[in-house]
Design a protein around this motif. Structure first.
Motif, PDB file in Angstrom:
ATOM      1  N   ILE A 138       0.834  -1.205   0.000  1.00  0.00           N
ATOM      2  CA  ILE A 138       0.000   0.000   0.000  1.00  0.00           C
ATOM      3  C   ILE A 138       0.871   1.259   0.000  1.00  0.00           C
ATOM      4  CG2 ILE A 138      -1.964  -1.142   1.082  1.00  0.00           C
ATOM      5  CD1 ILE A 138      -1.169   0.093   3.720  1.00  0.00           C
ATOM      6  N   GLN A 139       2.038   1.201   0.639  1.00  0.00           N
ATOM      7  CA  GLN A 139       2.942   2.352   0.602  1.00  0.00           C
ATOM      8  C   GLN A 139       3.591   2.489  -0.774  1.00  0.00           C
ATOM      9  OE1 GLN A 139       5.675   2.206   3.942  1.00  0.00           O
ATOM     10  NE2 GLN A 139       4.003   1.726   5.355  1.00  0.00           N
ATOM     11  N   TRP A 140       3.844   1.366  -1.435  1.00  0.00           N
ATOM     12  CA  TRP A 140       4.372   1.407  -2.798  1.00  0.00           C
ATOM     13  C   TRP A 140       3.366   2.061  -3.740  1.00  0.00           C
ATOM     14  CZ3 TRP A 140       2.525  -1.075  -7.257  1.00  0.00           C
ATOM     15  CH2 TRP A 140       3.394  -1.086  -8.356  1.00  0.00           C
ATOM     16  N   ARG A 141       2.093   1.721  -3.586  1.00  0.00           N
ATOM     17  CA  ARG A 141       1.047   2.318  -4.426  1.00  0.00           C
ATOM     18  C   ARG A 141       0.888   3.807  -4.113  1.00  0.00           C
ATOM     19  NH1 ARG A 141      -2.144  -0.949  -7.538  1.00  0.00           N
ATOM     20  NH2 ARG A 141      -3.588   0.794  -7.723  1.00  0.00           N
ATOM     21  N   GLU A 142       0.968   4.147  -2.835  1.00  0.00           N
ATOM     22  CA  GLU A 142       0.819   5.558  -2.456  1.00  0.00           C
ATOM     23  C   GLU A 142       1.968   6.398  -3.017  1.00  0.00           C
ATOM     24  OE1 GLU A 142       1.431   9.154  -0.136  1.00  0.00           O
ATOM     25  OE2 GLU A 142       2.711   7.386  -0.072  1.00  0.00           O
ATOM     26  N   ALA A 143       3.196   5.847  -2.954  1.00  0.00           N
ATOM     27  CA  ALA A 143       4.342   6.573  -3.495  1.00  0.00           C
ATOM     28  C   ALA A 143       4.257   6.684  -5.018  1.00  0.00           C
ATOM     29  CB  ALA A 143       5.632   5.853  -3.101  1.00  0.00           C
ATOM     30  N   ARG A 144       3.700   5.684  -5.653  1.00  0.00           N
ATOM     31  CA  ARG A 144       3.587   5.662  -7.116  1.00  0.00           C
ATOM     32  C   ARG A 144       2.542   6.667  -7.606  1.00  0.00           C
ATOM     33  NH1 ARG A 144       4.426   1.871 -11.308  1.00  0.00           N
ATOM     34  NH2 ARG A 144       2.667   1.592 -12.718  1.00  0.00           N
ATOM     35  N   ARG A 145       1.412   6.746  -6.888  1.00  0.00           N
ATOM     36  CA  ARG A 145       0.306   7.606  -7.308  1.00  0.00           C
ATOM     37  C   ARG A 145       0.373   8.989  -6.668  1.00  0.00           C
ATOM     38  NH1 ARG A 145      -3.447   5.281  -4.864  1.00  0.00           N
ATOM     39  NH2 ARG A 145      -3.996   3.602  -6.272  1.00  0.00           N
ATOM     40  N   GLY A 146       0.835   9.022  -5.418  1.00  0.00           N
ATOM     41  CA  GLY A 146       0.907  10.297  -4.711  1.00  0.00           C
ATOM     42  C   GLY A 146      -0.097  10.445  -3.595  1.00  0.00           C
ATOM     43  N   PHE A 147      -1.033   9.526  -3.481  1.00  0.00           N
ATOM     44  CA  PHE A 147      -2.041   9.587  -2.423  1.00  0.00           C
ATOM     45  C   PHE A 147      -2.729   8.225  -2.322  1.00  0.00           C
ATOM     46  CE2 PHE A 147      -3.640  11.287  -6.403  1.00  0.00           C
ATOM     47  CZ  PHE A 147      -4.761  10.511  -6.652  1.00  0.00           C
ATOM     48  N   PHE A 148      -3.452   8.024  -1.215  1.00  0.00           N
ATOM     49  CA  PHE A 148      -4.203   6.790  -1.012  1.00  0.00           C
ATOM     50  C   PHE A 148      -5.604   6.936  -1.605  1.00  0.00           C
ATOM     51  CE2 PHE A 148      -1.262   6.353   2.697  1.00  0.00           C
ATOM     52  CZ  PHE A 148      -0.704   5.134   2.349  1.00  0.00           C
ATOM     53  N   THR A 149      -6.183   5.805  -2.023  1.00  0.00           N
ATOM     54  CA  THR A 149      -7.570   5.781  -2.495  1.00  0.00           C
ATOM     55  C   THR A 149      -8.292   4.622  -1.817  1.00  0.00           C
ATOM     56  OG1 THR A 149      -7.198   4.246  -4.340  1.00  0.00           O
ATOM     57  CG2 THR A 149      -6.774   6.590  -4.752  1.00  0.00           C
ATOM     58  N   ARG A 150      -9.565   4.482  -2.125  1.00  0.00           N
ATOM     59  CA  ARG A 150     -10.345   3.384  -1.558  1.00  0.00           C
ATOM     60  C   ARG A 150      -9.891   2.041  -2.114  1.00  0.00           C
ATOM     61  NH1 ARG A 150     -14.412   3.761   1.617  1.00  0.00           N
ATOM     62  NH2 ARG A 150     -15.076   1.680   0.960  1.00  0.00           N
ATOM     63  N   TRP A 151      -9.108   2.059  -3.184  1.00  0.00           N
ATOM     64  CA  TRP A 151      -8.587   0.806  -3.738  1.00  0.00           C
ATOM     65  C   TRP A 151      -7.764   0.077  -2.689  1.00  0.00           C
ATOM     66  CZ3 TRP A 151      -4.639  -2.370  -5.029  1.00  0.00           C
ATOM     67  CH2 TRP A 151      -4.824  -3.247  -6.094  1.00  0.00           C
ATOM     68  N   GLU A 152      -6.907   0.810  -1.982  1.00  0.00           N
ATOM     69  CA  GLU A 152      -6.090   0.198  -0.935  1.00  0.00           C
ATOM     70  C   GLU A 152      -6.964  -0.311   0.205  1.00  0.00           C
ATOM     71  OE1 GLU A 152      -3.760   2.127  -3.615  1.00  0.00           O
ATOM     72  OE2 GLU A 152      -5.022   3.323  -2.275  1.00  0.00           O
ATOM     73  N   VAL A 153      -8.038   0.401   0.507  1.00  0.00           N
ATOM     74  CA  VAL A 153      -8.959  -0.035   1.560  1.00  0.00           C
ATOM     75  C   VAL A 153      -9.595  -1.374   1.178  1.00  0.00           C
ATOM     76  CG1 VAL A 153     -11.069   0.533   2.824  1.00  0.00           C
ATOM     77  CG2 VAL A 153      -9.431   2.337   2.271  1.00  0.00           C
ATOM     78  N   ASP A 154     -10.036  -1.482  -0.055  1.00  0.00           N
ATOM     79  CA  ASP A 154     -10.664  -2.730  -0.512  1.00  0.00           C
ATOM     80  C   ASP A 154      -9.669  -3.891  -0.496  1.00  0.00           C
ATOM     81  OD1 ASP A 154     -13.025  -1.386  -0.886  1.00  0.00           O
ATOM     82  OD2 ASP A 154     -12.699  -1.016  -3.011  1.00  0.00           O
ATOM     83  N   MET A 155      -8.426  -3.627  -0.878  1.00  0.00           N
ATOM     84  CA  MET A 155      -7.425  -4.694  -0.848  1.00  0.00           C
ATOM     85  C   MET A 155      -7.150  -5.165   0.574  1.00  0.00           C
ATOM     86  SD  MET A 155      -6.377  -5.825  -3.740  1.00  0.00           S
ATOM     87  CE  MET A 155      -4.819  -6.600  -3.346  1.00  0.00           C
ATOM     88  N   LEU A 156      -7.060  -4.246   1.508  1.00  0.00           N
ATOM     89  CA  LEU A 156      -6.838  -4.623   2.904  1.00  0.00           C
ATOM     90  C   LEU A 156      -8.009  -5.425   3.452  1.00  0.00           C
ATOM     91  CD1 LEU A 156      -5.235  -1.313   4.181  1.00  0.00           C
ATOM     92  CD2 LEU A 156      -4.146  -3.568   4.238  1.00  0.00           C
ATOM     93  N   VAL A 223     -10.405  10.825  -3.800  1.00  0.00           N
ATOM     94  CA  VAL A 223     -11.004  10.377  -5.058  1.00  0.00           C
ATOM     95  C   VAL A 223     -10.025  10.732  -6.165  1.00  0.00           C
ATOM     96  CG1 VAL A 223     -12.934  10.624  -6.648  1.00  0.00           C
ATOM     97  CG2 VAL A 223     -13.333  10.696  -4.175  1.00  0.00           C
ATOM     98  N   HIS A 224      -9.458   9.716  -6.819  1.00  0.00           N
ATOM     99  CA  HIS A 224      -8.408   9.972  -7.796  1.00  0.00           C
ATOM    100  C   HIS A 224      -8.926  10.526  -9.105  1.00  0.00           C
ATOM    101  CE1 HIS A 224      -9.852   5.914  -8.638  1.00  0.00           C
ATOM    102  NE2 HIS A 224      -9.397   6.042  -9.853  1.00  0.00           N
ATOM    103  N   ARG A 225     -10.229  10.433  -9.332  1.00  0.00           N
ATOM    104  CA  ARG A 225     -10.798  11.022 -10.550  1.00  0.00           C
ATOM    105  C   ARG A 225     -12.266  11.345 -10.290  1.00  0.00           C
ATOM    106  NH1 ARG A 225     -14.144   7.645 -13.378  1.00  0.00           N
ATOM    107  NH2 ARG A 225     -14.190   5.470 -12.697  1.00  0.00           N
ATOM    108  N   ASP A 226     -12.762  12.319 -11.003  1.00  0.00           N
ATOM    109  CA  ASP A 226     -14.169  12.686 -10.896  1.00  0.00           C
ATOM    110  C   ASP A 226     -14.963  11.850 -11.892  1.00  0.00           C
ATOM    111  OD1 ASP A 226     -16.629  13.800 -10.677  1.00  0.00           O
ATOM    112  OD2 ASP A 226     -16.065  15.805 -11.366  1.00  0.00           O
ATOM    113  N   PRO A 227     -15.823  10.939 -11.435  1.00  0.00           N
ATOM    114  CA  PRO A 227     -16.553  10.088 -12.383  1.00  0.00           C
ATOM    115  C   PRO A 227     -17.494  10.874 -13.286  1.00  0.00           C
ATOM    116  CG  PRO A 227     -17.419   9.833 -10.160  1.00  0.00           C
ATOM    117  CD  PRO A 227     -16.177  10.648 -10.039  1.00  0.00           C
ATOM    118  N   PHE A 228     -17.851  12.102 -12.867  1.00  0.00           N
ATOM    119  CA  PHE A 228     -18.751  12.913 -13.687  1.00  0.00           C
ATOM    120  C   PHE A 228     -18.010  13.766 -14.716  1.00  0.00           C
ATOM    121  CE2 PHE A 228     -21.271  12.868  -9.542  1.00  0.00           C
ATOM    122  CZ  PHE A 228     -22.037  11.784  -9.944  1.00  0.00           C
TER     123      PHE A 228
END
Length: 489
Positions: A138-156, A223-228
């Motif tokens: 999860i820290q690797w993903r955060e460093a790669r993207r720049g922030f945490f998302t709910r994706w990491e929550v779902d994986m945990l 939220v990494h992107r606005d779905p709208f």
């Protein structure tokens, strides 16, 4: 946007492992050889070839196949316990997510992916019982993207479910501990030995850690992107459905002569019906692309047959003198929702804009042209087949691309060609049609309940995910009622 640029760059580095035998999907490009262990015990350097699709090692594939069998079989094996069952879509999702996790662990540290460099022979699902594994990922993903998302929550939460007391699959597979080996920078020999000696304690530790970490990340997730974002010009219109309908009208305006250009005309007919049925039905992508077809001269499938297939059907109704769509409740993602109450979804399509005639012509004339000599899969929407095509049925990716192409070709306004009907529209997939329907009804009625009826969901889900009902929209709706007082005066 900044995130779209990141996504475009990240997509060029394919680090995830593929499981073709589990998903049935053929890897794109030449399969890259899995890295093996060098003489010094470290992973060999990653070559440029490793940036293409990589197949997972056989042992990891076998372990994941056993997990899938456990979570999807009708009956559990004697002595095992489980909580919940995975459907086909969930299986594909979990396989992809775990493939990304193990692919990141396997990638070389000195490569652009900057992975952990775990040799292929040491990859095993047993690694998921260690908190350090999850923290690194999860820290690797955060460093790669720049922030945490709910994706990491779902994986945990997946990790917590696998180690849950009594029903967790990993907890019930202590023999996997014998496949563990120390990993430099991640697991020591003492960690491995402790897990082998007391597997239940290791599972307890991970379960508590995953639950706690998920709560911590949920507080800071962005939220990494606005779905709208892709359909904002549509949602901001007074009549979102009327605005989106312009795309279907543009398809008809530009449709070629079917006598001179039969294939191009068939593709245009398919594009028109994609938009029209999407606007009338409000279905999720899966239900729309899996919709079966029954021509007028054939006997429609029974509800029991459709339940067995977990698919809906479009067919002619003699009682209502129109084309109707019938979908069993178990075919929907939210089959247990109060919207269905165990009953099938049924809707007679209105004959507006000669819709029934267009459906008749598509089934009778255009659909056979698209099929060519490929076997008919029985679905209403079929791909444009070629000699090398294996199937005419859409899958999740090809259906998304087909919808996106329609939007690019007919929806997005191009100032140079003067084609396209909506300025500011961006490419998007079929799921956004549900946002259009929900927002349209909210703007007209202000009722989340009525909006939920249009997309076969609950008012709570509409409020959280689908409706873009801004304060000014609410004020305008209230003003319409209050202004009647002044008009009466």
């Amino acid at each position: 946007t900044e995130y779209r640029r990141y996504q475009a760059d990240a997509a060029k580095l394919r680090y995830g492992l593929r499981f073709p035998s589990l998903t049935g999907r053929k890897p794109q490009g030449r399969p890259a050889p899995i890295q093996d262990q060098g003489e010094d015990g470290d992973a060999l350097p990653t070559t440029g070839l490793a940036r293409t699709a990589k197949e997972a090692p056989p042992r990891l594939t076998a372990e994941l196949a056993e997990l899938i069998r456990f979570k999807s079989s009708t009956l559990t094996d004697i002595g095992f316990h489980r909580n919940g069952v995975w459907n086909e879509e969930t299986i594909l999702q979990k396989v992809e997510h775990l493939g990304l996790l193990f692919g990141a662990m396997h990638a070389a540290p000195d490569d652009a992916v900057a992975g952990l460099g775990v040799p292929a022979g040491q990859l095993t699902l047993a690694l998921l019982v260690f908190p350090r594994t999850w923290d690194w990922y999860i820290q690797w993903r955060e460093a790669r993207r720049g922030f945490f998302t709910r994706w990491e929550v779902d994986m945990l939460r997946l990790g917590a479910a696998l180690t849950r007391k009594r029903t967790g699959w990993l907890r019930q597979m202590p023999e996997l501990a014998m496949r563990l080996l120390p990993i430099k920078g991640l697991l020591s020999a003492a960690d491995v030995e402790a897990a082998r000696q007391d597997w239940d304690t290791a599972c307890d530790r991970l379960h508590a850690h995953a639950v706690a970490r998920a709560k911590e990340i949920e507080r800071v997730a962005r939220v990494h992107r606005d779905p709208f974002e892709p359909i904002l010009p549509v949602l901001e219109a007074d009549s979102p459905v009327g605005e989106y309908r312009k795309i279907a009208d543009e398809v008809l305006r530009l449709a070629p002569d079917p006598d001179r250009y039969p294939r191009a005309a068939a593709e245009a007919a398919r594009a028109f019906l994609l938009i029209r049925l999407g606007l009338h039905l409000g279905l999720r992508q899966k239900n729309l692309r899996q919709l079966m077809v029954c021509p007028r001269d054939r006997l429609p499938r029974s509800e029991r047959q459709l339940e067995a297939l977990k698919r809906g059907e479009i067919r002619w109704s003699e009682r209502d003198h129109g084309w109707e769509v019938v979908i069993p409740a178990n075919a929907f993602k939210n089959a247990g929702s109060s919207f269905f109450d165990g009953r099938p979804f049924r809707l007679v399509l209105p004959d507006l804009g000669s819709l029934h005639r267009h459906i008749d012509e598509f089934i009778r004339r255009h659909r056979p042209v698209l099929l060519g000599k490929i076997a008919d899969p029985g679905t209403f929407f079929v791909k444009t087949t070629k000699v090398t095509s294996r199937t005419a049925e859409y899958d999740q990716n090809t259906f998304y691309e087909a919808w996106r192409l329609v939007i690019q070709r007919y929806g997005i306004y191009n100032p140079y060609t003067q084609r396209g009907v909506i300025k500011g529209l961006l490419p998007h997939g079929p799921h956004n049609i549900r946002d259009v329907l929900a927002t349209h009804i909210l703007k007209q009625t202000g009722s989340y309940e009525r909006a939920s009826y249009a997309i076969q969901d609950t008012p709570d889900m509409v409020a959280k995910h689908y409706g873009r009902f801004l304060p000014q929209d609410k004020s305008a709706l209230a003003a319409q009622i209050l202004n009647q007082v002044w008009l009466a005066a």
